[in-house]
Design an enzyme around this catalytic site. Structure first.
Site, PDB file in Angstrom:
ATOM      1  N   ASP A 186       0.855  -1.176   0.000  1.00  0.00           N
ATOM      2  CA  ASP A 186       0.000   0.000   0.000  1.00  0.00           C
ATOM      3  C   ASP A 186       0.899   1.236   0.000  1.00  0.00           C
ATOM      4  OD1 ASP A 186      -3.051   0.937   0.868  1.00  0.00           O
ATOM      5  OD2 ASP A 186      -1.482   2.296   1.567  1.00  0.00           O
ATOM      6  N   GLU A 270      -1.668  -1.422  -5.899  1.00  0.00           N
ATOM      7  CA  GLU A 270      -2.843  -0.732  -6.405  1.00  0.00           C
ATOM      8  C   GLU A 270      -2.537  -0.025  -7.714  1.00  0.00           C
ATOM      9  OE1 GLU A 270      -5.269   0.984  -2.712  1.00  0.00           O
ATOM     10  OE2 GLU A 270      -3.137   1.440  -2.657  1.00  0.00           O
ATOM     11  N   ASP A 350      -2.823   1.536   6.645  1.00  0.00           N
ATOM     12  CA  ASP A 350      -2.100   1.068   5.466  1.00  0.00           C
ATOM     13  C   ASP A 350      -1.823  -0.426   5.522  1.00  0.00           C
ATOM     14  OD1 ASP A 350      -2.129   3.662   4.575  1.00  0.00           O
ATOM     15  OD2 ASP A 350      -0.111   4.131   5.295  1.00  0.00           O
TER      16      ASP A 350
END
Length: 399
Positions: A186, A270, A350
């Site tokens: 993340d 991501e 996170d």
């Protein structure tokens, strides 16, 4: 394709000759762009043919190697084709209409106009620009490389000198040592990244640390008179300051990505639309300073040469959903701790997001059988990631 970069050692007259070759490249590129603007139905071949006309009309243009002139025309066509693609794909916002260039800093030679000396430490340019023989300063040896393996040579002017980039026709592969570890990462601003095990990498904030010095250099530049020698020196010092920040970002992104790839067999991240994230004027500088895009680029590259999967997943609700039970726990950006009311799980925001990212990657491609197909790049060899999910969101929380 591998790029070897060397610093050039030459005389001031040779550096002036390189500058002249760069100016001719900019001139030809802008002329080709003007032809496209004024004439309908112009294609890439028309621009290539237009280079010979320019060489006949302008005495300084014929001094540059013919293939270098064609490479300048290719730059114009690259901007044009990118504009066409954005229009065809209905890209939201500005489509990137080609603009005239005023700050060209490189000239590119293809197969002719240069010669690698037998010692592998010198390049000799044989066109009419008068660049001559230049010494290469670097650790990589070109003497063992056969001449046909070098496809292109590019000369670049930077704030701290002149450089040569040699494009080598080769494929790089590394024998990956399996570790049995899979992780999701993340990306954030408080910590540069947090993985699924809760390990974090600190955000280096290179620009923030250099801001005080850069502001001082900006003030010195603003106090000088235009066209004066003091202004040229001040501009050069300021450019060196920004160049140092750029190199720090690149070095950090490369080393961090390499460390992650060598210690894992699968990595999920991501798929962020960074161009949309930087529209937040309160966080734009911090997001740009983090250089997520450079890090993801190196991550996918090292994943390709190690032949391990690097998977891009949709970022929707990765910070809101509980990684233990899947319950959606709404939280604002200021809330940095995930607390699940159902299971009582307490995690860093996170860390919870990284676990959800890894779970999404498993659901998309399966925990087993995620081998070479997921890590294979496209035809250009520039994207080694597998994107999961139907469509990535246009934004993400930045913290």
């Amino acid at each position: 394709m591998l790029i070897y970069e060397y610093k050039l050692d030459g005389t001031q007259a040779q550096y002036r000759a390189i500058d002249e070759a760069i100016r001719v490249t900019q001139f030809i590129r802008n002329k080709c762009l003007r032809l496209w603007m004024d004439t309908r139905g112009i294609n890439r071949n028309d621009l290539q043919c237009f280079c010979s006309q320019l060489a006949q009309e302008y005495d300084f243009a014929i001094l540059l190697n013919s293939q270098a002139r064609q490479a300048a025309a290719d730059r114009a066509w690259a901007a044009i084709s990118r504009f066409y693609d954005n229009c065809r794909n209905q890209k939201p916002g500005k489509k990137g209409y080609p603009q005239f260039q005023h700050d060209c800093r490189s000239v590119e030679y293809k197969q002719t106009g240069w010669r690698l000396e037998p010692d592998g430490r010198h390049l000799t340019f044989t066109d009419g620009c008068g660049i001559g023989r230049l010494r290469l300063i670097g650790s990589r040896d070109l003497a063992t490389r056969p001449l046909p393996a070098i496809n292109r040579v590019r000369l670049i002017r930077r704030a701290d000198g002149y450089y040569a980039q040699c494009a080598i026709q080769a494929e790089r592969h590394i024998e990956h040592v399996p570790t049995g570890k899979h992780t999701g990462i993340d990306l954030g601003l408080k910590a540069f990244l947090t993985d699924a095990e809760g390990n974090t990498v600190a955000n280096p904030r290179h620009l923030r640390k250099a801001e005080r010095k850069l502001k001082r250099l900006h003030r010195r530049l603003s106090r000088t008179q235009k066209t004066s020698q003091h202004r040229k020196k001040a501009r050069k010092k300021l450019a060196k300051g920004y160049l140092k920040v750029q190199r720090q970002r690149e070095d950090f992104a490369r080393k961090t990505a390499n460390a992650l790839i060598t210690s894992h067999d699968l990595i999920a991240y991501e798929h962020l639309r960074i161009a949309n994230l930087v529209k937040n004027r309160k966080l734009a500088k911090s997001i740009s300073d983090a250089a997520w895009g450079r890090f993801i680029g190196w991550l996918t590259y090292y994943g390709h040469i190690h032949n391990i999967p690097v998977i891009a997943v949709e970022p929707a609700f990765t910070s809101q959903d509980c990684s233990a039970c899947g319950a959606r726990v709404k939280k604002s950006l200021s809330v940095r701790t995930h607390i699940c009311p159902s299971f009582g799980v307490v995690l860093d925001r996170d860390h919870n997001g990284a676990r959800n990212i890894l779970a999404k990657a498993y659901r998309t491609v399966g925990q087993t059988g995620t081998g070479e197909a997921q890590a294979t790049p496209n035809a250009s060899g520039q994207n080694a990631s597998t994107r999961s999910g139907r469509k990535a969101r246009t934004g993400k929380r930045a913290g």
